[in-house]
Design a protein around this motif. Structure first.
Motif, PDB file in Angstrom:
ATOM      1  N   GLY A  86      73.896 -18.595  48.507  1.00 37.86           N
ATOM      2  CA  GLY A  86      72.620 -17.637  48.451  1.00 37.86           C
ATOM      3  C   GLY A  86      72.517 -16.845  47.109  1.00 37.86           C
ATOM      4  N   VAL A  87      71.650 -16.076  47.075  1.00 35.63           N
ATOM      5  CA  VAL A  87      71.796 -15.328  45.598  1.00 35.63           C
ATOM      6  C   VAL A  87      71.336 -13.879  46.105  1.00 35.63           C
ATOM      7  CG1 VAL A  87      71.426 -17.109  43.998  1.00 35.63           C
ATOM      8  CG2 VAL A  87      69.540 -16.075  44.940  1.00 35.63           C
ATOM      9  N   VAL A  88      71.727 -12.815  45.446  1.00 31.50           N
ATOM     10  CA  VAL A  88      71.076 -11.576  45.323  1.00 31.50           C
ATOM     11  C   VAL A  88      71.164 -11.129  43.952  1.00 31.50           C
ATOM     12  CG1 VAL A  88      73.541 -10.447  45.720  1.00 31.50           C
ATOM     13  CG2 VAL A  88      71.496  -9.144  46.231  1.00 31.50           C
ATOM     14  N   MET A  89      69.865 -10.601  43.652  1.00 30.95           N
ATOM     15  CA  MET A  89      69.462 -10.268  42.425  1.00 30.95           C
ATOM     16  C   MET A  89      68.713  -8.851  42.330  1.00 30.95           C
ATOM     17  SD  MET A  89      68.136 -13.823  41.390  1.00 30.95           S
ATOM     18  CE  MET A  89      69.296 -15.169  40.734  1.00 30.95           C
ATOM     19  N   ALA A  90      69.044  -7.988  41.301  1.00 28.48           N
ATOM     20  CA  ALA A  90      68.581  -6.812  41.486  1.00 28.48           C
ATOM     21  C   ALA A  90      67.403  -6.566  40.190  1.00 28.48           C
ATOM     22  CB  ALA A  90      69.674  -5.656  41.342  1.00 28.48           C
ATOM     23  N   HIS A  91      66.638  -5.473  40.034  1.00 32.91           N
ATOM     24  CA  HIS A  91      65.990  -5.209  38.999  1.00 32.91           C
ATOM     25  C   HIS A  91      66.921  -4.425  37.798  1.00 32.91           C
ATOM     26  CE1 HIS A  91      61.592  -3.564  38.321  1.00 32.91           C
ATOM     27  NE2 HIS A  91      62.257  -3.868  36.922  1.00 32.91           N
ATOM     28  N   ALA A  92      67.826  -5.253  37.379  1.00 28.36           N
ATOM     29  CA  ALA A  92      68.638  -4.620  36.428  1.00 28.36           C
ATOM     30  C   ALA A  92      67.712  -4.549  35.062  1.00 28.36           C
ATOM     31  CB  ALA A  92      69.786  -5.760  35.751  1.00 28.36           C
ATOM     32  N   CYS A  93      66.832  -5.558  34.804  1.00 33.59           N
ATOM     33  CA  CYS A  93      65.774  -5.422  33.586  1.00 33.59           C
ATOM     34  C   CYS A  93      64.381  -6.226  34.128  1.00 33.59           C
ATOM     35  CB  CYS A  93      66.405  -5.576  32.594  1.00 33.59           C
ATOM     36  SG  CYS A  93      66.681  -7.642  32.347  1.00 33.59           S
ATOM     37  N   GLU A  94      63.665  -6.326  33.258  1.00 37.67           N
ATOM     38  CA  GLU A  94      62.344  -6.815  33.379  1.00 37.67           C
ATOM     39  C   GLU A  94      62.478  -8.228  33.777  1.00 37.67           C
ATOM     40  OE1 GLU A  94      59.587  -5.846  30.542  1.00 37.67           O
ATOM     41  OE2 GLU A  94      58.400  -7.615  31.015  1.00 37.67           O
ATOM     42  N   VAL A  95      63.154  -8.965  32.752  1.00 36.50           N
ATOM     43  CA  VAL A  95      63.460 -10.425  33.055  1.00 36.50           C
ATOM     44  C   VAL A  95      64.161 -10.738  34.114  1.00 36.50           C
ATOM     45  CG1 VAL A  95      63.991 -12.294  31.865  1.00 36.50           C
ATOM     46  CG2 VAL A  95      62.924 -10.621  30.541  1.00 36.50           C
ATOM     47  N   ALA A  96      65.146  -9.687  34.173  1.00 28.17           N
ATOM     48  CA  ALA A  96      66.033 -10.076  35.516  1.00 28.17           C
ATOM     49  C   ALA A  96      65.158 -10.166  36.889  1.00 28.17           C
ATOM     50  CB  ALA A  96      67.410  -9.145  35.728  1.00 28.17           C
ATOM     51  N   GLU A  97      64.403  -8.996  36.639  1.00 28.48           N
ATOM     52  CA  GLU A  97      63.573  -8.980  38.120  1.00 28.48           C
ATOM     53  C   GLU A  97      62.552 -10.286  38.161  1.00 28.48           C
ATOM     54  OE1 GLU A  97      59.865  -7.496  37.555  1.00 28.48           O
ATOM     55  OE2 GLU A  97      59.460  -8.133  39.678  1.00 28.48           O
ATOM     56  N   LYS A  98      62.058 -10.520  37.236  1.00 26.75           N
ATOM     57  CA  LYS A  98      61.000 -11.749  37.152  1.00 26.75           C
ATOM     58  C   LYS A  98      61.772 -13.005  37.457  1.00 26.75           C
ATOM     59  CE  LYS A  98      57.133  -9.509  34.740  1.00 26.75           C
ATOM     60  NZ  LYS A  98      57.166  -8.449  34.144  1.00 26.75           N
ATOM     61  N   THR A  99      62.866 -13.141  37.094  1.00 26.04           N
ATOM     62  CA  THR A  99      63.800 -14.497  37.073  1.00 26.04           C
ATOM     63  C   THR A  99      63.940 -14.323  38.551  1.00 26.04           C
ATOM     64  OG1 THR A  99      64.063 -14.297  34.880  1.00 26.04           O
ATOM     65  CG2 THR A  99      65.626 -15.737  36.414  1.00 26.04           C
ATOM     66  N   ALA A 100      64.198 -13.406  39.460  1.00 24.88           N
ATOM     67  CA  ALA A 100      64.698 -13.414  40.728  1.00 24.88           C
ATOM     68  C   ALA A 100      63.596 -14.003  41.370  1.00 24.88           C
ATOM     69  CB  ALA A 100      65.006 -11.803  41.331  1.00 24.88           C
ATOM     70  N   HIS A 101      62.370 -14.055  40.900  1.00 22.25           N
ATOM     71  CA  HIS A 101      61.283 -14.329  41.823  1.00 22.25           C
ATOM     72  C   HIS A 101      61.093 -16.037  41.355  1.00 22.25           C
ATOM     73  CE1 HIS A 101      60.526 -10.428  42.678  1.00 22.25           C
ATOM     74  NE2 HIS A 101      60.149  -9.939  41.705  1.00 22.25           N
ATOM     75  N   ILE A 102      60.999 -16.250  40.122  1.00 22.63           N
ATOM     76  CA  ILE A 102      61.212 -17.427  39.819  1.00 22.63           C
ATOM     77  C   ILE A 102      62.484 -18.429  40.211  1.00 22.63           C
ATOM     78  CG2 ILE A 102      61.559 -19.097  37.497  1.00 22.63           C
ATOM     79  CD1 ILE A 102      60.110 -16.579  36.230  1.00 22.63           C
ATOM     80  N   TRP A 103      63.670 -17.744  40.212  1.00 18.05           N
ATOM     81  CA  TRP A 103      64.689 -18.544  40.853  1.00 18.05           C
ATOM     82  C   TRP A 103      64.344 -18.968  42.548  1.00 18.05           C
ATOM     83  CZ3 TRP A 103      69.605 -19.229  38.736  1.00 18.05           C
ATOM     84  CH2 TRP A 103      70.669 -19.559  39.562  1.00 18.05           C
ATOM     85  N   ARG A 104      63.832 -18.154  43.179  1.00 18.24           N
ATOM     86  CA  ARG A 104      63.592 -18.161  44.436  1.00 18.24           C
ATOM     87  C   ARG A 104      62.404 -19.620  44.592  1.00 18.24           C
ATOM     88  NH1 ARG A 104      63.616 -12.291  46.812  1.00 18.24           N
ATOM     89  NH2 ARG A 104      63.465 -13.000  49.048  1.00 18.24           N
ATOM     90  N   ILE A 105      61.577 -19.374  43.655  1.00 15.15           N
ATOM     91  CA  ILE A 105      60.429 -20.580  43.717  1.00 15.15           C
ATOM     92  C   ILE A 105      61.046 -22.045  43.387  1.00 15.15           C
ATOM     93  CG2 ILE A 105      58.297 -21.301  42.526  1.00 15.15           C
ATOM     94  CD1 ILE A 105      57.509 -18.480  41.994  1.00 15.15           C
ATOM     95  N   TYR A 106      61.821 -21.990  42.390  1.00 19.78           N
ATOM     96  CA  TYR A 106      62.234 -23.475  41.801  1.00 19.78           C
ATOM     97  C   TYR A 106      63.485 -23.911  42.599  1.00 19.78           C
ATOM     98  CZ  TYR A 106      58.181 -23.190  38.916  1.00 19.78           C
ATOM     99  OH  TYR A 106      57.029 -23.252  38.285  1.00 19.78           O
ATOM    100  N   LEU A 107      64.284 -22.828  43.007  1.00 15.20           N
ATOM    101  CA  LEU A 107      65.726 -23.223  43.605  1.00 15.20           C
ATOM    102  C   LEU A 107      65.772 -23.212  44.769  1.00 15.20           C
ATOM    103  CD1 LEU A 107      67.768 -22.264  40.388  1.00 15.20           C
ATOM    104  CD2 LEU A 107      67.259 -24.512  40.927  1.00 15.20           C
ATOM    105  N   THR A 108      64.601 -22.579  45.468  1.00  9.98           N
ATOM    106  CA  THR A 108      64.664 -22.360  47.160  1.00  9.98           C
ATOM    107  C   THR A 108      65.994 -22.084  47.914  1.00  9.98           C
ATOM    108  OG1 THR A 108      64.629 -24.740  47.315  1.00  9.98           O
ATOM    109  CG2 THR A 108      62.510 -23.856  47.518  1.00  9.98           C
TER     110      THR A 108
END
Lengths: 391, 285, 445
Positions: free
Chosen positions: A96-118
């Motif tokens: 699994g993964v845990v991501m945080a709002h470290a920066c804008e791109v980190a935040e957006k990538t957290a959502h993208i990661w979930r979409i594509y890597l489930t």
């Protein structure tokens, strides 16, 4: 391949070359590994539930191909690299993964990661941007949410006792890292910038207690060694966006300097603040991971003067004073400011930071690169010229 | 070792041109050689060094110190030391104009801004990523207009009504030029506009340093009178041009070699020399 | 093509013009306020929370992100960008930020508004109000302004929960609380700075008016689902700023949106479209090429009607606030609804990027779009980040194709209308093809 009984710096180098080796072995023993990036995910909460935190890093030598399908080229190349490795299956071993709002791109990538890597487990911590009282309160609430999903995922209770125990062990690591960094103060330093970074990378690849053991070995070895870095006139501090590969520091040190201190996230930023043990451990964690952590992504207000106006130099002192302290403590005579192209957080800091450093008389140079080995060649002349200037 | 019989060599291996300068202890120039760099740096470095020695009527052993600089400085096997072109240009420009505080150097592939104090480099800025603002820009434009690069400067001076080229990028500027030609804009006005554009780009880079007089403009592109004029206009102040703008790097290198040698001699130390392999590198055979 | 036909390519709503004019006065008002010694704020768009408070406390607001677009359109940007470059700000950063930093630097040097500044310029501010919404540049840029301005900066926080996290028990509550407490802290800061107290009754009125304004504006946009679509994106972009920039009394703005509703309703009832022949219905993401909006006329001539666009600029889906009486809670709910209004839909289908990206899946269905025009921007990461995911999702899930045309917010040369038009021709075949595919799949359009 880890040699049986390999220790200290040679073990560090092995891990640096093959980061995921240990966690894969732990997985085979039934442990679960949770990936994270940057320094805002609260690691203690993972350790407390017997989950192994594993920091997601990029690969400077791997050309980015797959990430082009979901992240545009005008964003942080480090995050693009991390996403790219994910899409190429390099992080499939994670539970699994845990991501945080470290920066804008980190935040957006957290959502993208979930979409594509489930991922089977994923949690996003929306770390606030400021240290306002409301933000501190919110941060604790966010950690309570994180606690819930972790408990749901593991089927275990994240009790205060477990958490306290984890905090102690992680604080121990922070103390040991400080001890290691103390060994960079002598002239020449007992351990090089390259070696220090390798140790930092190794720590992000191991469970915390194993990391602590490795640190003790390294510290002991370094104190006794006779083959440490040689004396060089330039003692540098390197500041800026994430450095997870030795190439840049190696280049700098080879040109003729000792990198004796850093202010980066695979470095002092991750370790130089302790968690205070509070009655409800989440209070200490929430405070440390938002307020104590010093990084440009967190907006800090300057105390206003009576006129209601802002004083620029006071603001700079509040934001960057700790760097001046580092420079004094580690006897630094030059600062390398480096940032990745497209890193907004660090990019906006540069002029103000240069003003501050100019004001306290610390020579500095700003280097921009794009997180690729090819990008380093043009920097060589600049670094050498900088050393010639301060030499 | 008698100081007045010492000679020092500086070799500037740039991406386009290689320059060698040999000076004596009084800093008089005994040899000056320039050549296109090409691809084989080591062989070329040896060749120009030999030419310079011949010009100065010296043997290699008589050179007390050799400093290499420039893009290809690590490919000079006979150098005693390599020092960046930034430091060397600062030193060289200061020898031509002792009062220099700010220098702009536009070469074939890159541009540099230097802050100088008492002959020493104190700050710098570089553009080596983008063709606009370097000699490359002029080459691309000359090619687009079917002209020789050397002709551009004098053509631009004929302009009475220069056009504004707004593109910051060489490729887009090319497109703009083609549009202007088809609109019937006089050639000299286009060329003058382009000289303004390259000056604007280079000075824009220079402004990242605090520009203080005296300002010197050097490097290969400083030989273009049109760009010189445009730089003067853009800066709005006096700009000095060395008589021989190509050699400020090599000159500075040689002078730094002299400095290092005299420092060592004064301390009674031996001079730290390199391996000095002037013989042709075998793996190029 | 006759001039008359060109002129009528897109029927502009009559009621758009007064809405657009509301913003024009913004800069003049601020300059006048400054001359009168009244407080002026430079603001980032903060989706109403900060703005209603400023309006209540009689602080004139100007928005540098709008001003930089103005500078770009007037050709004034290059000089400010050059200044920001030479002051050491990296060139890959937001063009709006760099333009503003250069402007502020000039203003500091001159001690007054630069004489050549378009639209009379922005006066020296009493305070800076930024926000943590969406984009890091928002607060880092304003922080960097401290180099040139001595105005104190307040950063208004905005929660960005993940879709899944937002559905957890108690999350909505603590997010709203966060917003409310942030606003309270901001009010305390302002009271101290301005030496006056908040007028809570007045705030309540302005909050209610703002909520109502958004409700009406939302209704207007619902009407655009009609076939043919009565209101082109150009009119949306011209009318939208009035809802995001508090340049006027929200009662006035609401009234104008109501008039627009009436005009658009009439067109819907009479089957009148914004363009003569609606052959294709397009969505647009994200920020329009403000300087080249005439380009859409050329597409309109080919039958392209742009029917929905720019999620970030859209009003929130209506929300029942009848049980929420506290004005700060009411406005916080509106802001949160704006951000998370599509999260429920996203959660239902397991789509994890609930703002910016997921809304387009809904838009394209509700507005029955044949294609989407994607406009990545070189220096605006925030408006570019989601476009690849949108492109992928729209094709995979709904068989709606994308046309990608690049540009930038301040380097206007990067957008090539001639090239875009060429691509458009080919794209028409693509859109027709996927219409067939969708029909075969049983989709409604």
């Amino acid at each position: 391949m880890t040699e049986a009984g390999s220790q200290g710096l040679s073990r560090v180098k092995e891990i640096y070359q093959d980061r995921s080796h240990r966690v894969k072995a732990l997985k085979a023993e039934g442990k679960q590994v949770i990936g994270y990036y940057d320094i805002y995910p609260v690691l203690e909460m993972l350790t407390a539930l017997d989950l192994v935190p594993y920091r997601l890093l990029g690969d400077m030598s791997e050309p980015i191909t797959k990430a082009d399908t979901c992240l545009p080229t005008v964003v942080c190349p480090f995050i693009r690299s991390v996403m790219d490795l994910g899409l190429k299956g390099k992080y499939d071993f994670l539970d699994g993964v845990v991501m945080a709002h470290a920066c804008e791109v980190a935040e957006k990538t957290a959502h993208i990661w979930r979409i594509y890597l489930t991922p089977a487990y994923a949690h996003f911590i929306d770390t606030p941007h400021t240290t306002h009282a409301a933000a501190q309160k919110q941060h604790k609430e966010l950690l309570k949410d994180f606690k819930k999903t972790l408990e749901s995922f593991t089927g275990k209770e994240l009790s205060a006792e477990r958490l306290e125990q984890a905090i102690r062990v992680h604080n121990q690591q922070r103390t040991l890292v400080r001890e290691l960094y103390e060994l960079r103060k002598p002239d020449p330093p007992l351990v090089s910038g390259v070696e220090t970074l390798q140790v930092m990378v190794a720590l992000t690849s191991l469970p915390v207690e194993e990391g602590n053991e490795l640190l003790r070995q390294v510290i002991s070895e370094v104190k006794q060694r006779k083959d440490g870095p040689s004396l060089r006139p330039a003692r540098l501090l390197i500041w800026g966006s994430v450095i997870d590969n030795i190439a840049l520091i190696d280049m700098i040190e080879n040109i003729g300097a000792n990198v004796v201190m850093d202010d980066t996230s695979v470095g002092s930023r991750a370790y130089f603040s302790q968690v205070e043990l509070t009655e409800d451990p989440l209070d200490g964690l929430a405070y440390r991971y938002l307020v104590e952590l010093k990084a440009p992504r967190t907006f800090r207000e300057t105390v206003l003067s009576e006129t209601g106006k802002k004083d620029y130099m006071t603001d700079l002192e509040n934001r960057f004073g700790y760097l001046g302290d580092y420079a004094k403590e580690w006897n630094v005579n030059g600062i390398i400011l480096q940032a990745m192209r497209y890193c907004d957080i660090h990019g906006y800091e540069v002029p103000g930071l240069k003003d501050y450093l100019g004001n306290i008389g610390l020579p500095n140079i700003y280097l921009e690169h794009d997180y690729s080995e090819a990008a380093l060649a043009p920097l060589r002349t600049r670094v050498q010229a900088f050393l010639e200037v301060i030499g | 070792m008698q100081e007045n019989s010492l000679y020092f060599a500086g070799i500037d291996l740039g991406s386009t041109m290689t320059k060698v300068v040999i000076i004596d202890a009084d800093e008089a120039i005994r040899a000056r050689v320039e050549s296109h760099t090409g691809a084989e740096h080591r062989r070329l470095a040896n060749k120009v060094m030999e030419q310079a020695l011949e010009q100065a009527n010296l043997s290699f052993g008589e050179i007390a110190y050799v400093v290499a600089t420039g893009y290809g400085r690590i490919n000079v096997p006979f150098a005693d030391r390599q020092i960046t072109e930034l430091t060397c240009h600062a030193r060289g420009v200061a020898s031509f104009f002792p009062s220099v505080r700010t220098a702009l150097d536009i070469g074939g592939q890159d541009a540099k801004g230097l802050k100088v104090k008492d002959g020493k480099l104190i700050d710098f800025v570089m553009n080596d990523k983008c063709a606009a603002g370097t000699g490359r820009f002029l080459e691309v434009i000359a090619s687009t207009l079917s002209l020789k690069v050397e002709e551009l400067g004098s053509i631009s001076l004929k302009s009475k009504n220069k056009v504004s080229i707004s593109s910051t990028c060489t490729i887009f500027a090319q497109q703009e030029v083609i549009s202007r030609i088809s609109e019937g804009v006089p050639l000299e006005d286009i060329v003058a506009g382009l000289h303004s554009a390259i000056a604007s780009r280079a000075v824009g880079m220079l402004r990242r340093l605090k520009i203080e007089p005296d300002v010197v403009f050097t490097g290969g592109v400083a030989q273009n009178i049109g760009v010189v004029k445009a730089v003067r206009e853009n800066l709005g102040c006096e700009v000095f041009i060395p008589q021989d703008p190509l050699i400020s790097g090599a000159m500075g290198a040689a002078l730094l070699g002299k400095e290092l040698t005299l420092k060592a001699l004064a301390k009674g130390e031996s001079i730290q020399r390199g391996e000095r392999r002037l013989a042709e590198a075998t793996f190029f055979k | 093509m006759t001039d008359e036909k060109k002129k009528r390519a897109i029927s502009r709503l009559k009621t758009m013009y007064p809405l657009r004019a509301l913003i024009d006065g913004m800069y003049e008002q601020a300059v006048e306020a400054s001359k009168d010694g009244k407080p002026v704020a430079w603001c980032m768009v903060n989706w109403w929370g900060g703005d209603v408070i400023l309006r209540t406390m009689d602080v004139a607001a100007v928005y540098p992100e709008d001003y930089s677009a103005v500078c770009a359109a007037f050709g004034a940007a290059p000089a400010y960008l050059a200044r920001s470059d030479s002051d050491g700000f990296p060139t890959h950063m937001c063009g709006y930020a760099r333009n503003c930093l250069g402007y502020a630097a000039q203003m500091k040097d001159l001690g007054e508004i630069p004489p050549e500044a378009p639209m009379g310029g922005m006066p020296k501010p009493t305070l800076l109000l930024s926000s943590g919404f969406f984009c890091d540049t928002r607060y880092k840029w304003f922080q960097a302004l401290g180099r040139y301005l001595d105005a104190p900066l307040w950063v208004l926080e905005m929660p960005h929960p993940g879709v899944k996290e937002s559905r957890m028990e108690g999350v909505r509550e603590h997010n709203i609380n966060f917003l409310v407490e942030e606003l309270r802290e901001f009010i305390a800061f302002l009271e101290h700075l301005l030496g006056k107290k908040m007028d809570w009754d007045r705030l309540e009125e302005i909050v209610d008016d703002t909520i109502e304004m958004n409700r009406v504006w939302h209704q207007v946009n619902e009407l655009r689902k009609a076939r043919p679509c009565p209101m082109h994106s150009r009119d949306f972009w011209s009318s939208m700023p009035a809802s995001l920039y508090m340049a006027a009394d929200p009662k006035v703005t609401t009234d104008l949106y109501q008039k627009m509703y009436d005009e658009v309703k009439y067109m819907v009832d009479n089957h009148i479209g914004a363009i003569p022949e609606e052959k294709y219905r397009l969505a647009f993401a994200e920020l329009p090429p403000w300087h080249s909006l005439g380009f859409f006329n050329q597409l309109a001539e080919r039958g392209w009607n742009f029917v929905v666009e720019s999620w970030a600029y859209h009003p929130p889906k209506p929300i029942d606030l009848s049980k929420v009486s506290n004005p700060l809670e009411r406005i916080a709910n509106l802001t949160y609804q704006y951000f998370s209004g599509y999260f429920e839909d996203a959660f239902k289908v397991g789509d994890w990027w609930g703002y910016f990206a997921h809304p387009y899946l809904e838009f394209v269905k509700e507005y029955q779009c044949d294609g989407i025009f994607l406009h990545p921007l070189l220096t605006c990461r925030t408006a570019t980040n989601h476009l690849l995911v949108v492109q992928d999702q729209l094709m995979r899930k709904l068989k709606v194709p994308s046309l990608v045309v690049e540009g930038d917010i301040v380097d206007l040369k990067l957008f090539d209308p001639a090239d875009a038009l060429r691509k458009a021709e080919t794209f028409e075949e693509t859109m027709s093809h996927y219409r067939t595919v969708r029909k075969e799949m049983g989709l409604a359009w």
